[in-house]
Design a protein around this motif. Structure first.
Motif, PDB file in Angstrom:
ATOM      1  N   ARG A   1     -28.812   4.097 -14.983  1.00 54.14           N
ATOM      2  CA  ARG A   1     -28.364   3.854 -13.713  1.00 54.14           C
ATOM      3  C   ARG A   1     -27.521   2.379 -13.907  1.00 54.14           C
ATOM      4  O   ARG A   1     -27.753   1.770 -13.091  1.00 54.14           O
ATOM      5  CB  ARG A   1     -29.490   3.762 -12.642  1.00 54.14           C
ATOM      6  CG  ARG A   1     -30.028   5.012 -12.555  1.00 54.14           C
ATOM      7  CD  ARG A   1     -31.357   5.066 -11.730  1.00 54.14           C
ATOM      8  NE  ARG A   1     -31.150   4.249 -10.397  1.00 54.14           N
ATOM      9  CZ  ARG A   1     -32.127   3.310 -10.254  1.00 54.14           C
ATOM     10  NH1 ARG A   1     -33.352   3.238 -10.784  1.00 54.14           N
ATOM     11  NH2 ARG A   1     -32.233   2.421  -9.108  1.00 54.14           N
ATOM     12  N   ASP A   2     -26.336   2.399 -14.564  1.00 51.42           N
ATOM     13  CA  ASP A   2     -25.670   1.098 -14.656  1.00 51.42           C
ATOM     14  C   ASP A   2     -26.408   0.207 -15.036  1.00 51.42           C
ATOM     15  O   ASP A   2     -26.119  -1.202 -14.551  1.00 51.42           O
ATOM     16  CB  ASP A   2     -24.665   0.979 -13.271  1.00 51.42           C
ATOM     17  CG  ASP A   2     -23.719   2.253 -13.225  1.00 51.42           C
ATOM     18  OD1 ASP A   2     -23.241   2.787 -14.223  1.00 51.42           O
ATOM     19  OD2 ASP A   2     -23.466   2.514 -12.032  1.00 51.42           O
ATOM     20  N   ASN A   3     -27.416  -0.055 -15.594  1.00 51.61           N
ATOM     21  CA  ASN A   3     -28.094  -1.182 -16.146  1.00 51.61           C
ATOM     22  C   ASN A   3     -28.842  -2.003 -14.991  1.00 51.61           C
ATOM     23  O   ASN A   3     -28.778  -3.203 -15.016  1.00 51.61           O
ATOM     24  CB  ASN A   3     -27.243  -1.793 -16.956  1.00 51.61           C
ATOM     25  CG  ASN A   3     -27.337  -1.299 -18.607  1.00 51.61           C
ATOM     26  OD1 ASN A   3     -28.231  -1.077 -18.916  1.00 51.61           O
ATOM     27  ND2 ASN A   3     -26.118  -1.447 -19.106  1.00 51.61           N
ATOM     28  N   VAL A   4     -29.088  -1.422 -13.867  1.00 47.48           N
ATOM     29  CA  VAL A   4     -29.574  -1.939 -12.671  1.00 47.48           C
ATOM     30  C   VAL A   4     -30.769  -2.577 -13.021  1.00 47.48           C
ATOM     31  O   VAL A   4     -31.627  -2.141 -14.007  1.00 47.48           O
ATOM     32  CB  VAL A   4     -29.765  -1.276 -11.433  1.00 47.48           C
ATOM     33  CG1 VAL A   4     -30.897   0.148 -11.929  1.00 47.48           C
ATOM     34  CG2 VAL A   4     -30.438  -1.767 -10.194  1.00 47.48           C
ATOM     35  N   VAL A   5     -31.183  -3.877 -12.831  1.00 47.89           N
ATOM     36  CA  VAL A   5     -32.346  -4.601 -12.974  1.00 47.89           C
ATOM     37  C   VAL A   5     -33.374  -4.305 -12.229  1.00 47.89           C
ATOM     38  O   VAL A   5     -33.347  -4.478 -11.071  1.00 47.89           O
ATOM     39  CB  VAL A   5     -32.086  -6.174 -13.200  1.00 47.89           C
ATOM     40  CG1 VAL A   5     -33.231  -6.971 -13.302  1.00 47.89           C
ATOM     41  CG2 VAL A   5     -30.829  -6.638 -13.958  1.00 47.89           C
ATOM     42  N   VAL A   6     -34.654  -4.062 -12.899  1.00 48.32           N
ATOM     43  CA  VAL A   6     -35.703  -3.327 -11.963  1.00 48.32           C
ATOM     44  C   VAL A   6     -36.667  -4.350 -12.197  1.00 48.32           C
ATOM     45  O   VAL A   6     -37.758  -4.463 -11.238  1.00 48.32           O
ATOM     46  CB  VAL A   6     -36.116  -2.076 -12.427  1.00 48.32           C
ATOM     47  CG1 VAL A   6     -35.089  -0.996 -12.234  1.00 48.32           C
ATOM     48  CG2 VAL A   6     -36.340  -1.955 -14.039  1.00 48.32           C
ATOM     49  N   LEU A   7     -37.025  -5.288 -13.278  1.00 49.78           N
ATOM     50  CA  LEU A   7     -37.921  -6.199 -13.261  1.00 49.78           C
ATOM     51  C   LEU A   7     -37.013  -7.419 -13.832  1.00 49.78           C
ATOM     52  O   LEU A   7     -36.283  -7.283 -14.781  1.00 49.78           O
ATOM     53  CB  LEU A   7     -39.011  -5.866 -14.368  1.00 49.78           C
ATOM     54  CG  LEU A   7     -39.945  -4.868 -13.959  1.00 49.78           C
ATOM     55  CD1 LEU A   7     -41.200  -4.746 -15.206  1.00 49.78           C
ATOM     56  CD2 LEU A   7     -40.534  -5.136 -12.740  1.00 49.78           C
ATOM     57  N   ASN A   8     -37.102  -8.785 -13.276  1.00 51.36           N
ATOM     58  CA  ASN A   8     -36.247  -9.684 -13.464  1.00 51.36           C
ATOM     59  C   ASN A   8     -37.233 -10.949 -13.671  1.00 51.36           C
ATOM     60  O   ASN A   8     -38.249 -11.185 -12.868  1.00 51.36           O
ATOM     61  CB  ASN A   8     -35.239  -9.910 -12.636  1.00 51.36           C
ATOM     62  CG  ASN A   8     -34.069 -10.679 -12.860  1.00 51.36           C
ATOM     63  OD1 ASN A   8     -33.965 -10.970 -14.192  1.00 51.36           O
ATOM     64  ND2 ASN A   8     -33.177 -10.889 -12.075  1.00 51.36           N
ATOM     65  N   ASN A   9     -36.758 -11.833 -14.085  1.00 56.88           N
ATOM     66  CA  ASN A   9     -37.549 -13.147 -14.129  1.00 56.88           C
ATOM     67  C   ASN A   9     -38.676 -13.090 -14.921  1.00 56.88           C
ATOM     68  O   ASN A   9     -39.693 -13.869 -14.598  1.00 56.88           O
ATOM     69  CB  ASN A   9     -37.449 -13.950 -12.796  1.00 56.88           C
ATOM     70  CG  ASN A   9     -36.125 -14.245 -12.318  1.00 56.88           C
ATOM     71  OD1 ASN A   9     -35.792 -13.542 -11.227  1.00 56.88           O
ATOM     72  ND2 ASN A   9     -35.415 -14.887 -12.640  1.00 56.88           N
ATOM     73  N   GLY A  10     -39.085 -12.324 -15.826  1.00 60.53           N
ATOM     74  CA  GLY A  10     -40.262 -12.073 -16.440  1.00 60.53           C
ATOM     75  C   GLY A  10     -40.506 -13.210 -17.235  1.00 60.53           C
ATOM     76  O   GLY A  10     -39.831 -13.823 -18.312  1.00 60.53           O
ATOM     77  N   ARG A  11     -41.833 -13.570 -17.565  1.00 54.78           N
ATOM     78  CA  ARG A  11     -42.645 -14.651 -18.222  1.00 54.78           C
ATOM     79  C   ARG A  11     -43.892 -14.113 -18.787  1.00 54.78           C
ATOM     80  O   ARG A  11     -44.787 -13.676 -17.839  1.00 54.78           O
ATOM     81  CB  ARG A  11     -42.477 -15.659 -17.609  1.00 54.78           C
ATOM     82  CG  ARG A  11     -43.109 -16.903 -18.343  1.00 54.78           C
ATOM     83  CD  ARG A  11     -43.204 -18.480 -17.713  1.00 54.78           C
ATOM     84  NE  ARG A  11     -43.310 -19.329 -18.555  1.00 54.78           N
ATOM     85  CZ  ARG A  11     -44.658 -19.927 -19.007  1.00 54.78           C
ATOM     86  NH1 ARG A  11     -45.622 -18.883 -18.806  1.00 54.78           N
ATOM     87  NH2 ARG A  11     -44.655 -20.751 -19.912  1.00 54.78           N
TER      88      ARG A  11
END
Length: 285
Positions: free
Chosen positions: A271-281
């Motif tokens: 899906r066009d590399n939509v970010v589904v999880l971000n800022n993960g640590r």
């Protein structure tokens, strides 16, 4: 509705008891992608019973499940989203057991008129017999319809900044069309993830995957690529839930390793590399 932030911080939320079996842990593992490599003994240890059986640390999320704190907050639940998730893993989750969950609201942050409200809840899961802490769950709920009252109090964490370099590792996984139907067996039976009519009413063309299922897939990616599938090495994990995943989507988790700190981001490449999880640590040892 105007929300009184201090009232929420002062709320005495009831404890609740929980219990789980090895089968529950196996279902959670299957629901979050474990077993997709059927010849990897390290991964099969999460889904096949035996003396070396392991429990994914993020299975703790399903043991906390209780939305009393959301109901007590007074926000419009129909307009609320799970915005961020963080977990601290104090010790391994046993394959079966009984626990007690203590919950408290630790932060309320009004983003202003038309911008919603953030409500942060901390939950601590303890072993019912020993009283020892097993894991801590920190949820940030985004109440889209409740901003503008001007009342804020408590703490709010800043998003983790991802490294400005190409990822050190990339893990590709796939979700199955029935993935949400499997995950709901772990306890979250919100019809948004199972009933097409409910999904359409919410503006989606089909039921969406639970955000915590996507989170569990990211945990599997980290455990497999950084921890050699040893659950005791994953000490904490957190991320922002930035977009929905549809069952059947591919998932790509980019991982950066800086000592014991692991940064990550998950996208849906189909899906066009939509970010589904971000800022993960995450923290690993």
């Amino acid at each position: 509705m105007a929300i009184d932030a201090q009232r929420l911080l002062d709320l005495k939320l009831p404890d609740h008891d929980c219990s789980w079996t090895q089968e529950h842990c196996q279902i959670y593992a299957l629901a979050t992608g474990f077993g997709q490599d059927p010849v990897d003994d390290r991964e099969l240890a999460y889904v096949v019973e035996g003396p070396d059986f392991r429990v994914s640390p993020t299975a703790a999320i399903t043991l906390y499940y209780d939305d009393a704190w959301m109901r007590e907050s007074g926000v419009d639940l129909a307009m609320s989203l799970h915005g961020e998730q963080k977990n601290i893993f104090h010790r391994p989750i046993p394959p079966s057991g009984r626990g007690r969950v203590r919950s408290r609201i630790t932060g309320v942050h009004d983003k202003g008129p038309g911008r919603g409200l953030l409500v942060v809840c901390e939950q601590v899961l303890t072993d019912a017999e020993t009283g020892e802490a097993l894991a801590t769950n920190i949820i940030t709920n985004f109440a889209r319809a409740d901003g503008g009252g001007g009342s804020s109090a408590g703490t709010l964490s800043s998003p983790h900044a991802l490294p400005d370099r190409p990822a050190d590792l990339v893990v590709d996984q796939v979700t199955r069309p029935e993935q949400a139907l499997i995950y709901r067996l772990t306890g979250d039976r919100n019809p948004l993830h199972a009933t097409p009519a409910t999904a359409r009413e919410a503006g989606f063309p089909q039921p969406i995957l639970h955000g915590m299922c996507t989170y569990g897939f990211a945990a599997r990616a980290i455990l497999g690529s950084v921890c050699d599938f040893d659950p005791t090495r994953l000490k904490s994990m957190g991320a922002r839930i930035s977009a929905p995943v549809f069952p059947g989507d591919a998932l790509r988790t980019e991982i950066w390793r800086d000592g014991e700190v692991v940064s990550f981001r998950t996208t849906a490449p189909n899906r066009d590399n939509v970010v589904v999880l971000n800022n993960g640590r995450a923290e690993v040892v």
